[in-house]
Design a protein around this motif. Structure first.
Motif, PDB file in Angstrom:
ATOM      1  N   GLU A   1       0.837  -1.199   0.000  1.00 50.16           N
ATOM      2  CA  GLU A   1       0.000   0.000   0.000  1.00 50.16           C
ATOM      3  C   GLU A   1       0.873   1.250   0.000  1.00 50.16           C
ATOM      4  N   ASP A   2       0.290   2.379  -0.423  1.00 45.21           N
ATOM      5  CA  ASP A   2       1.023   3.639  -0.288  1.00 45.21           C
ATOM      6  C   ASP A   2       0.801   4.217   1.113  1.00 45.21           C
ATOM      7  N   LEU A   3       1.466   5.341   1.387  1.00 46.36           N
ATOM      8  CA  LEU A   3       1.379   5.983   2.710  1.00 46.36           C
ATOM      9  C   LEU A   3       0.503   7.225   2.676  1.00 46.36           C
TER      10      LEU A   3
ATOM     11  N   TYR B   1       0.983   4.611   7.539  1.00 45.34           N
ATOM     12  CA  TYR B   1       1.060   3.204   7.171  1.00 45.34           C
ATOM     13  C   TYR B   1      -0.290   2.578   7.490  1.00 45.34           C
ATOM     14  N   ASP B   2      -0.910   1.933   6.503  1.00 44.81           N
ATOM     15  CA  ASP B   2      -2.248   1.364   6.658  1.00 44.81           C
ATOM     16  C   ASP B   2      -2.324   0.136   5.762  1.00 44.81           C
ATOM     17  N   ALA B   3      -2.003  -1.018   6.302  1.00 46.14           N
ATOM     18  CA  ALA B   3      -1.891  -2.228   5.490  1.00 46.14           C
ATOM     19  C   ALA B   3      -2.605  -3.400   6.149  1.00 46.14           C
TER      20      ALA B   3
ATOM     21  N   PRO C   1      -6.610 -11.735   6.915  1.00 46.67           N
ATOM     22  CA  PRO C   1      -7.182 -10.473   6.424  1.00 46.67           C
ATOM     23  C   PRO C   1      -8.066  -9.722   7.419  1.00 46.67           C
ATOM     24  N   ARG C   2      -8.407 -10.359   8.529  1.00 49.72           N
ATOM     25  CA  ARG C   2      -9.276  -9.650   9.476  1.00 49.72           C
ATOM     26  C   ARG C   2      -8.509  -8.607  10.285  1.00 49.72           C
ATOM     27  N   PHE C   3      -7.158  -8.574  10.143  1.00 49.11           N
ATOM     28  CA  PHE C   3      -6.348  -7.621  10.885  1.00 49.11           C
ATOM     29  C   PHE C   3      -5.730  -6.572   9.959  1.00 49.11           C
ATOM     30  N   THR C   4      -5.708  -5.321  10.430  1.00 42.88           N
ATOM     31  CA  THR C   4      -5.067  -4.223   9.715  1.00 42.88           C
ATOM     32  C   THR C   4      -4.147  -3.485  10.671  1.00 42.88           C
ATOM     33  N   GLU C   5      -2.972  -3.094  10.178  1.00 45.32           N
ATOM     34  CA  GLU C   5      -2.034  -2.313  10.978  1.00 45.32           C
ATOM     35  C   GLU C   5      -2.013  -0.867  10.498  1.00 45.32           C
ATOM     36  N   LYS C   6      -1.992   0.082  11.448  1.00 43.68           N
ATOM     37  CA  LYS C   6      -1.899   1.494  11.107  1.00 43.68           C
ATOM     38  C   LYS C   6      -0.837   2.160  11.988  1.00 43.68           C
ATOM     39  N   ALA C   7      -0.124   3.122  11.381  1.00 44.12           N
ATOM     40  CA  ALA C   7       0.888   3.859  12.137  1.00 44.12           C
ATOM     41  C   ALA C   7       1.164   5.185  11.436  1.00 44.12           C
ATOM     42  N   LYS C   8       1.348   6.254  12.207  1.00 40.10           N
ATOM     43  CA  LYS C   8       1.746   7.539  11.655  1.00 40.10           C
ATOM     44  C   LYS C   8       3.223   7.485  11.279  1.00 40.10           C
ATOM     45  N   MET C   9       3.575   8.234  10.204  1.00 40.23           N
ATOM     46  CA  MET C   9       4.959   8.233   9.749  1.00 40.23           C
ATOM     47  C   MET C   9       5.391   9.643   9.369  1.00 40.23           C
ATOM     48  N   GLN C  10       6.675   9.924   9.559  1.00 38.92           N
ATOM     49  CA  GLN C  10       7.232  11.193   9.121  1.00 38.92           C
ATOM     50  C   GLN C  10       8.711  11.003   8.818  1.00 38.92           C
TER      51      GLN C  10
ATOM     52  N   GLY D   1       9.606  -2.109   3.478  1.00 47.89           N
ATOM     53  CA  GLY D   1       8.970  -1.002   2.770  1.00 47.89           C
ATOM     54  C   GLY D   1       9.908   0.164   2.526  1.00 47.89           C
ATOM     55  N   ASP D   2       9.635   0.942   1.473  1.00 44.34           N
ATOM     56  CA  ASP D   2      10.394   2.148   1.149  1.00 44.34           C
ATOM     57  C   ASP D   2       9.447   3.344   1.063  1.00 44.34           C
ATOM     58  N   ILE D   3       9.946   4.521   1.411  1.00 47.30           N
ATOM     59  CA  ILE D   3       9.183   5.763   1.279  1.00 47.30           C
ATOM     60  C   ILE D   3       9.593   6.436  -0.022  1.00 47.30           C
TER      61      ILE D   3
END
Length: 245
Positions: free
Chosen positions: A63-65, A97-99, A105-114, A229-231
């Motif tokens: 996914e993208d960010l 980050y939102d993947a 598939p019932r789980f999703t991870e999210k995190a703020k990035m900078q 992953g890469d930004i």
């Protein structure tokens, strides 16, 4: 290396504090400063993964960010009428980050990035042309540098959109970065120009931490945190360039 961003801040402060005295002490002809900001739209990061406490491999969707913002400044010098070098410091925020877990598939991870980055850029300015007595100067350029990429606390969500109480701590790493850009300088006065450019920026990899909490209580460590992953971003930047003459 935690000293790198501290060194960047010290260098930035030193440049800001010494610029007025430099202007009085030496000939600044050909030097310029630019304040800039813009919109940063990320590309897909590539497939990411981590290993659970027990070692099981968990693979996350590519996914993208999302879209963030970029703000900073640069200090440069015209070495010839057509070529210039600059030191640029930029901070990018607003990424997420939102993947979804491919295996579960019932789980999703999210995190703020900078990310914070320091670049050395080089630009070639083409012959300017005039539109209604306004000088327009197209240019091409690129740069290399160091980025400090921060992934915040990763929160695990169920399909119902609610956090399930499980989190992984964040992580910050330093990476090699590079960019390619194309833009235009629009003369506003003899010394002030509007700088508009498009740039592709690769800020390198990001990684997650390994500490696991369940409802705020320590629950061990992942064998390996989020990685792979890469930004990578495409950006539209607008700046004001002041040239000393």
């Amino acid at each position: 290396n935690k000293r790198i961003p501290h060194m960047i801040r010290k260098l930035t402060l030193a440049l800001l504090l010494t610029l007025p005295s430099m202007a009085m002490a030496i000939d600044l002809e050909g030097y310029y400063i630019t304040a800039k900001g813009g919109v940063s739209k990320t590309f897909n990061t590539g497939t990411t993964s981590f290993n659970s406490n027990a070692g099981a491999l968990r693979v996350m969707q590519n996914e993208d960010l999302g879209t963030g913002s970029a703000f900073g400044f640069s200090v440069g010098k015209y070495l010839t009428d057509s070529f210039r070098l600059e030191l640029e410091a930029i901070k990018r925020t607003g990424y997420e980050y939102d993947a979804r877990d491919i295996i579960t598939p019932r789980f999703t991870e999210k995190a703020k990035m900078q990310t914070e980055a320091l670049f050395i850029n080089g630009f070639y300015d083409f012959q300017p042309f005039s539109i209604r007595n306004t000088a327009i100067t197209p240019y091409l350029g690129g740069g290399v540098g160091i980025s400090r990429n921060k992934m915040g606390t990763q929160v695990i969500y169920n399909n119902d959109g609610l956090a399930n109480g499980r989190t992984f701590n964040g992580n910050t790493i330093n990476q090699f970065a590079y960019k390619l850009s194309a833009g235009t300088l629009v003369s506003l006065t003899e010394q002030l120009s509007l700088d508009v450019n498009y740039q592709y920026v690769n800020l390198g990899a990001f990684k997650g931490g390994t500490e696991v909490l369940v409802s705020g209580v320590f629950d061990g460590h992942l064998q390996r945190g989020i990685n792979g992953g890469d930004i990578k971003t495409q950006e539209l930047m607008v700046g004001l360039q002041y040239t000393f003459k």
